[in-house]
Motif scaffolding. Structure first.
Motif, PDB file in Angstrom:
ATOM      1  N   LYS A 113       7.707   1.776  64.879  1.00 45.28           N
ATOM      2  CA  LYS A 113       7.823   3.470  64.632  1.00 45.28           C
ATOM      3  C   LYS A 113       8.688   3.932  63.357  1.00 45.28           C
ATOM      4  CE  LYS A 113       7.071   4.049  69.716  1.00 45.28           C
ATOM      5  NZ  LYS A 113       7.639   4.643  70.811  1.00 45.28           N
ATOM      6  N   VAL A 114       7.944   4.744  62.633  1.00 47.68           N
ATOM      7  CA  VAL A 114       8.565   5.595  61.483  1.00 47.68           C
ATOM      8  C   VAL A 114       9.134   6.580  61.993  1.00 47.68           C
ATOM      9  CG1 VAL A 114       8.084   6.031  59.108  1.00 47.68           C
ATOM     10  CG2 VAL A 114       7.057   4.056  59.982  1.00 47.68           C
ATOM     11  N   ALA A 115      10.371   6.969  61.821  1.00 50.77           N
ATOM     12  CA  ALA A 115      11.046   8.174  61.932  1.00 50.77           C
ATOM     13  C   ALA A 115      11.596   9.091  61.034  1.00 50.77           C
ATOM     14  CB  ALA A 115      12.182   7.809  62.917  1.00 50.77           C
ATOM     15  N   LEU A 116      11.270  10.341  60.910  1.00 51.56           N
ATOM     16  CA  LEU A 116      11.878  11.237  60.144  1.00 51.56           C
ATOM     17  C   LEU A 116      13.020  12.027  60.485  1.00 51.56           C
ATOM     18  CD1 LEU A 116      10.742  11.994  57.327  1.00 51.56           C
ATOM     19  CD2 LEU A 116       9.711  13.910  58.247  1.00 51.56           C
ATOM     20  N   VAL A 117      14.211  11.739  59.922  1.00 53.65           N
ATOM     21  CA  VAL A 117      15.384  12.485  60.393  1.00 53.65           C
ATOM     22  C   VAL A 117      15.842  13.384  59.301  1.00 53.65           C
ATOM     23  CG1 VAL A 117      15.928  10.422  61.952  1.00 53.65           C
ATOM     24  CG2 VAL A 117      16.725  10.564  59.472  1.00 53.65           C
ATOM     25  N   THR A 118      16.762  14.380  59.863  1.00 56.44           N
ATOM     26  CA  THR A 118      17.325  15.374  58.886  1.00 56.44           C
ATOM     27  C   THR A 118      18.628  15.057  58.729  1.00 56.44           C
ATOM     28  OG1 THR A 118      15.686  17.269  59.880  1.00 56.44           O
ATOM     29  CG2 THR A 118      17.691  17.687  58.345  1.00 56.44           C
ATOM     30  N   VAL A 119      19.262  15.101  57.385  1.00 56.72           N
ATOM     31  CA  VAL A 119      20.362  14.796  57.058  1.00 56.72           C
ATOM     32  C   VAL A 119      21.360  16.060  57.545  1.00 56.72           C
ATOM     33  CG1 VAL A 119      22.111  14.519  55.128  1.00 56.72           C
ATOM     34  CG2 VAL A 119      19.821  13.462  54.967  1.00 56.72           C
ATOM     35  N   PRO A 120      22.382  15.635  58.388  1.00 58.98           N
ATOM     36  CA  PRO A 120      23.031  16.910  59.110  1.00 58.98           C
ATOM     37  C   PRO A 120      23.835  17.827  58.010  1.00 58.98           C
ATOM     38  CG  PRO A 120      23.591  14.699  59.884  1.00 58.98           C
ATOM     39  CD  PRO A 120      22.693  14.446  58.590  1.00 58.98           C
ATOM     40  N   GLY A 121      23.565  19.046  58.138  1.00 61.70           N
ATOM     41  CA  GLY A 121      24.196  20.233  57.356  1.00 61.70           C
ATOM     42  C   GLY A 121      23.167  20.535  56.327  1.00 61.70           C
ATOM     43  N   THR A 122      21.895  19.867  55.873  1.00 62.34           N
ATOM     44  CA  THR A 122      20.880  20.076  54.828  1.00 62.34           C
ATOM     45  C   THR A 122      19.732  20.245  55.370  1.00 62.34           C
ATOM     46  OG1 THR A 122      20.526  17.829  54.293  1.00 62.34           O
ATOM     47  CG2 THR A 122      22.432  18.581  53.511  1.00 62.34           C
ATOM     48  N   LYS A 123      18.788  20.358  54.456  1.00 66.82           N
ATOM     49  CA  LYS A 123      17.240  20.431  54.837  1.00 66.82           C
ATOM     50  C   LYS A 123      16.729  19.170  54.541  1.00 66.82           C
ATOM     51  CE  LYS A 123      16.717  25.521  54.776  1.00 66.82           C
ATOM     52  NZ  LYS A 123      16.040  26.699  54.316  1.00 66.82           N
ATOM     53  N   SER A 126      14.906  11.999  55.712  1.00 68.52           N
ATOM     54  CA  SER A 126      15.354  10.451  55.220  1.00 68.52           C
ATOM     55  C   SER A 126      14.339  10.022  56.301  1.00 68.52           C
ATOM     56  CB  SER A 126      16.624  10.301  55.511  1.00 68.52           C
ATOM     57  OG  SER A 126      16.708   8.777  55.209  1.00 68.52           O
ATOM     58  N   LEU A 127      13.799   8.728  55.867  1.00 70.33           N
ATOM     59  CA  LEU A 127      12.766   7.890  56.559  1.00 70.33           C
ATOM     60  C   LEU A 127      13.611   6.795  57.255  1.00 70.33           C
ATOM     61  CD1 LEU A 127       9.575   7.549  54.361  1.00 70.33           C
ATOM     62  CD2 LEU A 127       9.876   8.703  56.475  1.00 70.33           C
ATOM     63  N   GLY A 128      13.252   6.225  58.550  1.00 70.97           N
ATOM     64  CA  GLY A 128      14.083   5.117  59.083  1.00 70.97           C
ATOM     65  C   GLY A 128      12.928   4.577  59.956  1.00 70.97           C
ATOM     66  N   PHE A 129      13.413   3.754  60.571  1.00 73.87           N
ATOM     67  CA  PHE A 129      12.804   3.135  61.607  1.00 73.87           C
ATOM     68  C   PHE A 129      13.403   2.687  63.073  1.00 73.87           C
ATOM     69  CE2 PHE A 129      11.644   1.411  57.417  1.00 73.87           C
ATOM     70  CZ  PHE A 129      10.354   1.333  57.458  1.00 73.87           C
ATOM     71  N   ILE A 130      12.801   3.270  64.091  1.00 74.31           N
ATOM     72  CA  ILE A 130      13.372   3.029  65.557  1.00 74.31           C
ATOM     73  C   ILE A 130      13.464   1.713  65.932  1.00 74.31           C
ATOM     74  CG2 ILE A 130      13.170   3.820  67.810  1.00 74.31           C
ATOM     75  CD1 ILE A 130      12.026   6.273  66.938  1.00 74.31           C
ATOM     76  N   THR A 131      14.774   0.992  66.021  1.00 73.04           N
ATOM     77  CA  THR A 131      15.122  -0.130  66.455  1.00 73.04           C
ATOM     78  C   THR A 131      15.269  -0.375  67.834  1.00 73.04           C
ATOM     79  OG1 THR A 131      17.371   0.190  65.764  1.00 73.04           O
ATOM     80  CG2 THR A 131      15.826  -0.740  64.098  1.00 73.04           C
ATOM     81  N   LEU A 162      22.874   6.423  65.116  1.00 70.06           N
ATOM     82  CA  LEU A 162      22.468   6.836  66.673  1.00 70.06           C
ATOM     83  C   LEU A 162      22.044   8.299  66.908  1.00 70.06           C
ATOM     84  CD1 LEU A 162      24.919   4.454  68.331  1.00 70.06           C
ATOM     85  CD2 LEU A 162      22.809   4.048  67.630  1.00 70.06           C
ATOM     86  N   ILE A 163      20.951   8.632  66.748  1.00 75.04           N
ATOM     87  CA  ILE A 163      20.616   9.908  66.603  1.00 75.04           C
ATOM     88  C   ILE A 163      20.006  10.435  68.036  1.00 75.04           C
ATOM     89  CG2 ILE A 163      19.115  11.673  65.206  1.00 75.04           C
ATOM     90  CD1 ILE A 163      19.236   9.494  62.977  1.00 75.04           C
ATOM     91  N   PRO A 164      20.324  11.711  68.291  1.00 74.84           N
ATOM     92  CA  PRO A 164      19.743  12.332  69.544  1.00 74.84           C
ATOM     93  C   PRO A 164      18.233  12.066  69.593  1.00 74.84           C
ATOM     94  CG  PRO A 164      21.470  13.896  68.675  1.00 74.84           C
ATOM     95  CD  PRO A 164      21.344  12.899  67.649  1.00 74.84           C
ATOM     96  N   ARG A 165      17.325  11.817  70.437  1.00 73.16           N
ATOM     97  CA  ARG A 165      16.099  11.679  70.534  1.00 73.16           C
ATOM     98  C   ARG A 165      15.246  12.975  70.327  1.00 73.16           C
ATOM     99  NH1 ARG A 165      13.831   7.715  73.793  1.00 73.16           N
ATOM    100  NH2 ARG A 165      15.908   7.541  74.798  1.00 73.16           N
ATOM    101  N   ASN A 166      15.608  14.112  70.541  1.00 73.62           N
ATOM    102  CA  ASN A 166      15.152  15.378  70.151  1.00 73.62           C
ATOM    103  C   ASN A 166      15.161  15.713  68.742  1.00 73.62           C
ATOM    104  OD1 ASN A 166      17.626  16.170  70.214  1.00 73.62           O
ATOM    105  ND2 ASN A 166      17.486  17.644  71.995  1.00 73.62           N
ATOM    106  N   GLU A 167      15.922  15.008  68.053  1.00 71.59           N
ATOM    107  CA  GLU A 167      16.123  15.237  66.719  1.00 71.59           C
ATOM    108  C   GLU A 167      15.272  14.521  65.671  1.00 71.59           C
ATOM    109  OE1 GLU A 167      20.215  15.728  65.370  1.00 71.59           O
ATOM    110  OE2 GLU A 167      20.773  17.144  67.254  1.00 71.59           O
TER     111      GLU A 167
END
Length: 201
Positions: A113-123, A126-131, A162-167
């Motif tokens: 699963k490819v995840a798109l996450v937001t860098v805290p405090g910015t817009k 970043s791309l990552g993978f759910i492990t 480790l990122i909250p699921r809803n983010e």
């Protein structure tokens, strides 16, 4: 001179990737062949053919895989597995290797699963993978979090967050394409656009 320089650069762009791929394949082949090849060479002496070690390794792995499904031999393998998981230090190394192999080849593959996450405090994104999606068994307060591995550009190293699921936003992108995009610094998207434009002509 400009024409010669242009042809030289085109030659590098064409030949260097091919040479590097051939070199990596060759080194990988030699490494896998040497696993059992070094044991077999003294017996074959001058009649040893490169690849016999690799073929023997593949056959041995297949046989061990088959034996692991049998009752008696499977029980022995499970016993060895439990023993390795109880020996100090060895259990740490063994569990890391085991979980890594299972994450790529097991029924429940990671990096699928490819995840798109937001860098805290910015817009910035970043791309990552759910492990791992089930962190509750690791630490109960993290039950609403997931583990996301974010590789670094031009290298295999990365960070695990480790990122909250809803983010986290799961995007419909093939893991292979996402990995190529990250490792190349986004240059694969440019190559894809060039390919599409050439095909449309």
């Amino acid at each position: 001179m400009k024409s010669l320089l242009k042809n030289f650069i085109n030659g590098i762009l064409t030949i260097v990737p091919i040479i590097l791929v051939v070199y990596v394949i060759y080194k990988t082949f030699m490494f896998l062949d040497s696993l059992l090849g070094n044991v077999l060479k003294p017996h074959f002496q001058d009649s040893y053919i490169p690849g016999i070690g690799l073929l023997t390794t593949l056959i041995l792995i297949t046989i061990l895989g088959w034996l692991s499904t049998r009752f008696i031999t499977g029980s022995i393998i499970k016993l060895i597995d439990r023993l390795l998981e109880k020996i100090p230090f060895v259990k740490t190394v063994y569990s890391v290797i085991k979980d890594t192999v299972h994450s790529f080849l097991g029924d429940k593959k990671s990096f699928s699963k490819v995840a798109l996450v937001t860098v805290p405090g910015t817009k910035m994104k970043s791309l990552g993978f759910i492990t791992t999606e089930n962190l509750e068994s690791f630490y109960e307060p993290l039950s609403e979090h997931v583990a996301v591995y974010i590789p670094q550009t031009f290298q295999v190293a990365g960070f695990t967050f480790l990122i909250p699921r809803n983010e986290i936003e799961i995007i419909d992108v093939k893991p292979e394409d996402a990995m190529k995009f990250i490792l190349s610094g986004g240059m694969t998207s440019k190559n894809a656009e060039n390919t599409k434009s050439e095909n449309s002509r």
